[in-house]
Design a protein around this motif. Structure first.
Motif, PDB file in Angstrom:
ATOM      1  N   ALA A   1       0.827  -1.203   0.000  1.00 25.75           N
ATOM      2  CA  ALA A   1       0.000   0.000   0.000  1.00 25.75           C
ATOM      3  C   ALA A   1       0.864   1.256   0.000  1.00 25.75           C
ATOM      4  O   ALA A   1       0.541   2.239  -0.662  1.00 25.75           O
ATOM      5  CB  ALA A   1      -0.937  -0.001   1.195  1.00 25.75           C
TER       6      ALA A   1
ATOM      7  N   GLY B   1      -3.052   4.566  -1.964  1.00 24.96           N
ATOM      8  CA  GLY B   1      -2.526   4.558  -0.599  1.00 24.96           C
ATOM      9  C   GLY B   1      -2.808   5.814   0.206  1.00 24.96           C
ATOM     10  O   GLY B   1      -2.222   6.013   1.278  1.00 24.96           O
TER      11      GLY B   1
ATOM     12  N   GLY C   1       1.448   3.991  -4.046  1.00 27.92           N
ATOM     13  CA  GLY C   1       2.100   3.979  -2.740  1.00 27.92           C
ATOM     14  C   GLY C   1       3.294   4.902  -2.618  1.00 27.92           C
ATOM     15  O   GLY C   1       4.081   4.778  -1.673  1.00 27.92           O
TER      16      GLY C   1
END
Ligand SMILES: Nc1ncnc2c1ncn2[C@@H]1O[C@H](COP(=O)(O)OP(=O)(O)OP(=O)(O)O)[C@@H](O)[C@H]1O
Ligand SMILES: [Mg+2]
Lengths: 427, 231
Positions: free
Chosen positions: B25, B48, B222
């Motif tokens: 993430a 994310g 992310g």
């Protein structure tokens, strides 16, 4: 606190059902418990009395019916001489009311009204029951006339007898001189009557003894001179009949022991010497017997408590688990804005506790109401079956609160451990 | 330059779905937030944003990386102690269903103050003041279901502010509002930022909303791919 109530009210129907489950459980607990308390108390009073003396009954007769054998006064006098024995008092007991000829086996709940012989001149005293507390008047004593009686509160109420009344028992007139304070036990249904008179009534209701007595009276009319003229066989019969004495009519006897002497030792001595004549009931053995009975009573309380516990516990656990999963996001938000796991846990535990408390209070209230109604109905028959002890009732309510707390524990822990992120993502 | 209130370095976070399937993430996020910042975090769904917000808000823990709030290193903060810092230093505003439904607007705000350790009189005073600033004087004693979406979000803002936090994190605060109400909420936040020097970090999909922010951080897969000040 208010929030807890509001939360409970969010699912009114479910909360009410859950509480209803507890109400039923606690109702059963209250009623069963009050009944067991009453019985326990009665047993306890009886135990005190029974362990305060050594009781004997004639061999071959059983203690409960007691009518098949007699304890002759000679035998009682001999037992009086056993080492450690302080006093012996023989006596009889019989029902106040003559059996209904149409319905001879009719029984009533509670103790039937019973005449107990009472010898004001005897120096026998039960070690645990020195005297009766009087509600009115006095216990019959040395100064009382033979037809004076003292009666239990239930007798007074049932028969509407008061101090000063002249009343009829088994065809004889008596004077009520005293009413005992309520004992919740046997004496509430007793008539204490002079032993001599009680014996006469006893003989009167027993056909065998009655004929024996009539013969004795007949025999008494025959003078020694006349007797000498009769044939040997007839003479012997009449001598025997003459020897019948009303004082010999004792179905049971109470023995007290000298201070400082172990009653069990006295029991053993009487047994050793007179085991062919009498059955001896030791205070210790009788006490143990009674303890067994009261252990059963306590098992009833415990059993009903357990039932209430299980019913209440599961319904609260179930409801609370449902509430926690319904309020997942709410719990998540509370934690996000800074609620500690402890705060959350306490909140849910208390909610469950309040359910237990409310259910418990209602259940207890209904239980008290029902027990009171039944008690009032039974009171006229002198047989209240519930003892509503405030301390017990308070314990019942506290107990149901604790059930709630315990039931809330698992759901509360689950709520407090809830992962915040998961809770917040769940939309 | 204003002082740094939040500082995150090399934050990694992954979710293990199964033995082989691990979702990364966050893979190395660095970000600083200064006193008085007004940051928008934008980026495609699943990049994310929320995860970063949860880590900064001490709701979740990173697998790796350093996190400092007001200079205090909280990388190894125990889960059990996080709630205290959360209560005092961080304010949260979520997308919808933000409020405790059994409590009135006023009580919702009070509750956060209580968790933050404020005295009852102070809490009451501050809650009244904040709700008034947000134009909710006459809605104070209404339950959330008696309030409109925009009003509910305003209550949530008041609640986020009651403890005077160092940072207010808002995840899609306008996600469930129409565009007019969204802009209203944004202008309230901007005003609070300007008048009271409050620090905001706002996750949003909405470009119009993002445009209202002074600093825009763009995320992808992310990572932070852009961090720019407007004007
Ligand atoms: N609990 C979880 N278990 C597994 N994967 C997760 C979990 N939470 C988030 N993820 C994954 O982590 C990645 C980042 O999710 P995150 O919610 O931070 O994205 P986002 O940028 O907020 O998306 P959106 O704009 O849709 O809200 C996504 O691929 C998501 O599927
Ligand atoms: Mg998101």
């Amino acid at each position: 606190m208010l929030e807890i109530l509001r939360n409970m009210w969010r699912r009114k129907f479910r909360t009410i059902l859950t509480i209803f489950g507890i109400v039923i459980g606690i109702f059963a607990f209250t009623v069963m418990g009050s009944m067991a308390l009453k019985l326990n108390k009665m047993i306890d009073g009886g135990k005190r009395y029974i362990t305060g003396q050594i009781t004997i009954s004639p061999k071959g007769a059983d203690y409960m019916s007691g009518t098949t054998g007699m304890l002759p006064v000679d035998l009682l006098n001999k037992i009086k001489d056993v080492e450690g024995v302080e006093a012996v008092e023989g006596g009889v007991s019989l029902a106040v009311d003559e059996p209904d000829p149409d319905n001879p086996t009719a029984m009533s709940f509670g103790e039937p009204a019973t005449i107990y012989s009472f010898d004001p001149n005897s120096n026998f005293k039960n070690k645990n029951w020195q005297t009766m507390d009087m509600k009115e008047g006095k216990l019959i004593d040395k100064s009382s006339a033979e037809d004076d009686i003292s009666i239990g509160i239930n007798i007074a109420m049932d028969k509407k007898w008061s101090v000063g009344d002249t009343v009829a028992i088994r065809g004889r007139e008596f004077h009520v001189v005293g009413i005992f304070e309520k004992t919740m036990t046997g004496p509430d249904g007793y008539v204490f009557m002079n032993t001599n008179v009680a014996r006469e009534l006893f003989v009167g209701q027993n056909p065998f003894l009655k004929s024996l007595k009539d013969k004795s009276n007949e025999a008494a009319k025959i003078s020694e001179k006349e007797l000498a003229k009769l044939p040997v066989a007839t003479r012997q019969q009449i001598v025997e009949a003459k020897s019948f004495k009303v004082e010999d009519v004792s179905t049971t006897a109470s023995i007290s022991w000298e201070d400082g002497v172990d009653p069990e030792v006295v029991v053993k001595r009487i047994k050793d010497e007179y085991k062919n004549d009498v059955i001896v009931y030791s205070p210790k053995e009788m006490g143990e017997l009674i303890d067994k009975a009261s252990a059963t009573m306590n098992a009833v309380i415990l059993g009903s408590a357990l039932l209430a516990l299980i019913v209440g516990l599961f319904s609260i656990v179930n409801t609370m688990l449902m509430s926690v999963s319904e309020r997942t996001r709410e719990i998540g938000i509370k934690k996000a804005i800074g609620a500690s796991p402890r705060t959350i846990a306490i909140e849910y535990t208390l909610e469950a506790g309040v359910m237990g408390l409310v259910g418990g209070a209602i259940g207890m209230g209904v239980g008290v109401l029902v027990a009171n109604i039944i008690n009032n109905k039974m009171a006229s028959k002198g047989a209240e079956i519930f003892l509503l002890e405030p301390s017990f009732l308070i314990i019942v309510v506290i107990f149901s609160f604790i059930i709630g707390i315990v039931a809330g524990f698992l759901p509360a822990i689950r709520a407090s451990k809830l992962n915040v992120v998961d809770a917040i993502r769940e939309l | 330059m204003n002082k740094i209130v939040f500082e995150a370095k090399n934050i990694h976070k992954s979710y293990r779905m199964s033995k082989r399937n691990i979702v990364q993430a966050l893979s190395g996020v660095d970000i600083e937030v200064r006193q008085g910042d007004f940051v928008a975090i934008v980026g495609p769904s699943g990049c994310g944003k929320s995860t970063l917000m949860h880590i900064l808000g001490l709701l979740d823990r990173p697998d790796e990386g350093i996190l400092k709030i007001d200079g205090q290193d909280l990388s190894h903060l125990k889960e059990k102690k996080a709630y205290r810092i959360r209560a005092k230093k961080i304010g949260f505003i979520f997308q919808g269903f933000n409020l405790i439904p059994t409590l009135t607007a006023f009580e919702n705000v009070l509750l956060a103050g209580k968790y933050g350790g404020m005295k009852l009189i102070d809490r009451k005073e501050r809650a009244t003041e904040l709700l008034a600033i947000l134009g909710l004087e006459d809605r104070m004693h209404h339950k959330p279901n008696e309030l409109s979406g925009g009003q509910q979000q305003r209550v949530a803002i008041a609640r986020a502010l009651v403890n005077n936090p160092s940072l207010i994190l808002a995840d899609e605060p306008t996600g469930e509002l129409d565009s007019k109400t969204s802009l209203e909420i944004m202008s309230i936040l901007k005003k609070l930022n300007k008048d009271e020097n409050k620090t905001f970090m706002i996750v949003t999909h909405n470009l119009e909303v993002a445009k209202e922010c002074r600093r825009i951080v763009k995320m992808e897969d992310g990572r932070i791919v852009a961090d720019s000040m407007r004007k």
